[in-house]
Scaffold this motif. Structure first.
Motif, PDB file in Angstrom:
ATOM      1  N   CYS A   1      -5.467  -0.453  -8.098  1.00  0.00           N
ATOM      2  CA  CYS A   1      -4.738  -1.697  -7.864  1.00  0.00           C
ATOM      3  C   CYS A   1      -3.789  -1.960  -9.034  1.00  0.00           C
ATOM      4  CB  CYS A   1      -5.717  -2.849  -7.687  1.00  0.00           C
ATOM      5  SG  CYS A   1      -4.909  -4.434  -7.382  1.00  0.00           S
ATOM      6  N   LEU A   2      -2.520  -1.641  -8.831  1.00  0.00           N
ATOM      7  CA  LEU A   2      -1.481  -1.842  -9.834  1.00  0.00           C
ATOM      8  C   LEU A   2      -1.084  -3.313  -9.847  1.00  0.00           C
ATOM      9  CD1 LEU A   2       0.664  -0.474 -11.758  1.00  0.00           C
ATOM     10  CD2 LEU A   2       2.121  -0.336  -9.740  1.00  0.00           C
TER      11      LEU A   2
ATOM     12  N   ASN B   1       0.852  -1.195   0.000  1.00  0.00           N
ATOM     13  CA  ASN B   1       0.000   0.000   0.000  1.00  0.00           C
ATOM     14  C   ASN B   1       0.882   1.238   0.000  1.00  0.00           C
ATOM     15  OD1 ASN B   1      -2.891  -1.062   0.508  1.00  0.00           O
ATOM     16  ND2 ASN B   1      -1.597  -2.217   1.897  1.00  0.00           N
ATOM     17  N   LEU B   2       0.650   2.131  -0.960  1.00  0.00           N
ATOM     18  CA  LEU B   2       1.440   3.353  -1.075  1.00  0.00           C
ATOM     19  C   LEU B   2       0.519   4.567  -1.150  1.00  0.00           C
ATOM     20  CD1 LEU B   2       4.018   2.229  -3.790  1.00  0.00           C
ATOM     21  CD2 LEU B   2       4.423   2.461  -1.334  1.00  0.00           C
ATOM     22  N   PRO B   3       0.813   5.600  -0.367  1.00  0.00           N
ATOM     23  CA  PRO B   3       0.024   6.828  -0.477  1.00  0.00           C
ATOM     24  C   PRO B   3       0.450   7.629  -1.703  1.00  0.00           C
ATOM     25  CG  PRO B   3       1.724   7.106   1.178  1.00  0.00           C
ATOM     26  CD  PRO B   3       1.822   5.691   0.696  1.00  0.00           C
TER      27      PRO B   3
ATOM     28  N   LYS C   1      -1.781   6.855 -11.945  1.00  0.00           N
ATOM     29  CA  LYS C   1      -2.258   5.823 -12.868  1.00  0.00           C
ATOM     30  C   LYS C   1      -1.701   6.051 -14.271  1.00  0.00           C
ATOM     31  CE  LYS C   1      -6.674   5.042 -12.736  1.00  0.00           C
ATOM     32  NZ  LYS C   1      -8.132   5.280 -12.585  1.00  0.00           N
ATOM     33  N   ASP C   2      -1.685   7.297 -14.714  1.00  0.00           N
ATOM     34  CA  ASP C   2      -1.142   7.632 -16.025  1.00  0.00           C
ATOM     35  C   ASP C   2       0.339   7.266 -16.100  1.00  0.00           C
ATOM     36  OD1 ASP C   2      -1.399   8.938 -18.675  1.00  0.00           O
ATOM     37  OD2 ASP C   2      -0.047  10.435 -17.791  1.00  0.00           O
TER      38      ASP C   2
ATOM     39  N   ASN D   1       0.802 -12.562  -8.388  1.00  0.00           N
ATOM     40  CA  ASN D   1       0.345 -12.471  -7.004  1.00  0.00           C
ATOM     41  C   ASN D   1       0.891 -11.237  -6.294  1.00  0.00           C
ATOM     42  OD1 ASN D   1      -1.011 -15.008  -7.143  1.00  0.00           O
ATOM     43  ND2 ASN D   1       0.967 -16.008  -6.974  1.00  0.00           N
ATOM     44  N   ILE D   2       1.301 -10.238  -7.062  1.00  0.00           N
ATOM     45  CA  ILE D   2       1.928  -9.051  -6.484  1.00  0.00           C
ATOM     46  C   ILE D   2       1.201  -7.812  -6.985  1.00  0.00           C
ATOM     47  CG2 ILE D   2       4.073  -7.766  -6.181  1.00  0.00           C
ATOM     48  CD1 ILE D   2       5.509 -10.411  -7.083  1.00  0.00           C
ATOM     49  N   PHE D   3       0.761  -6.986  -6.041  1.00  0.00           N
ATOM     50  CA  PHE D   3      -0.023  -5.804  -6.362  1.00  0.00           C
ATOM     51  C   PHE D   3       0.439  -4.627  -5.511  1.00  0.00           C
ATOM     52  CE2 PHE D   3      -2.458  -9.689  -6.542  1.00  0.00           C
ATOM     53  CZ  PHE D   3      -2.961  -9.678  -7.834  1.00  0.00           C
ATOM     54  N   ALA D   4       0.319  -3.434  -6.051  1.00  0.00           N
ATOM     55  CA  ALA D   4       0.521  -2.217  -5.267  1.00  0.00           C
ATOM     56  C   ALA D   4      -0.811  -1.484  -5.241  1.00  0.00           C
ATOM     57  CB  ALA D   4       1.607  -1.333  -5.873  1.00  0.00           C
ATOM     58  N   MET D   5      -1.309  -1.254  -4.051  1.00  0.00           N
ATOM     59  CA  MET D   5      -2.523  -0.466  -3.876  1.00  0.00           C
ATOM     60  C   MET D   5      -2.091   0.989  -3.736  1.00  0.00           C
ATOM     61  SD  MET D   5      -5.020  -2.513  -4.198  1.00  0.00           S
ATOM     62  CE  MET D   5      -6.293  -1.309  -3.827  1.00  0.00           C
ATOM     63  N   LEU D   6      -2.390   1.770  -4.731  1.00  0.00           N
ATOM     64  CA  LEU D   6      -2.031   3.186  -4.753  1.00  0.00           C
ATOM     65  C   LEU D   6      -3.224   3.953  -4.204  1.00  0.00           C
ATOM     66  CD1 LEU D   6      -0.508   3.016  -8.324  1.00  0.00           C
ATOM     67  CD2 LEU D   6       0.694   2.798  -6.141  1.00  0.00           C
TER      68      LEU D   6
END
Length: 136
Positions: free
Chosen positions: A42-43, A11-13, A21-22, A48-53
């Motif tokens: 959700c990047l 999770n990243l702020p 996103k762009d 199985n790897i995601f970054a929640m922006l």
């Protein structure tokens, strides 16, 4: 038996979700629309790897701590593996062309090659390739 988890969500702020996103779209990443709205994106990094922006105000609902300013402090370095040295260069060059900032210069150890960039919020991303014939 060792504990094993199925997925990882970092999770990243972020200050500006549309800009973020762009930026990642220009690098070549995609987003999971099921987990993307006005507060979060959700990047998809790997199977199985995601970054929640997460927009900063929304991110703050998950913690009682102050947020660090990634432009001034380092909270984490996100390391991504690439399939070749050329792919490392492609990803970082795409990030720089999309508005990212340089972080460290490329480093070539022969068996491992890496290069890094900062996203628009200052988060550090390192992309590396390790020659599989040198992995013991």
């Amino acid at each position: 038996m060792a504990l094993k988890c199925g997925n990882i969500f970092v999770n990243l702020p972020v200050k500006d979700l549309d800009r973020t996103k762009d930026f990642f779209t220009k690098i070549g990443f995609e987003f999971n629309p099921q987990f993307t709205d006005k507060n979060a994106a959700c990047l998809m990094i790997g199977d199985n790897i995601f970054a929640m922006l997460l927009v900063e105000d929304y991110f703050k609902t998950f913690t009682k701590k102050d947020l660090s300013n990634a432009a001034n402090t380092t909270e984490v370095i996100l390391a991504l593996s690439a399939e070749s040295k050329e792919q490392v260069d492609e990803i970082v060059n795409n990030a720089l062309a999309a508005g990212g900032s340089p972080s460290n210069d490329p480093v070539d150890h022969g068996f491992m090659y890496s290069w890094s960039f900062q996203d628009p919020d200052g988060h550090l991303w390192e992309v590396l390739y390790m020659d599989p014939s040198n992995v013991q």
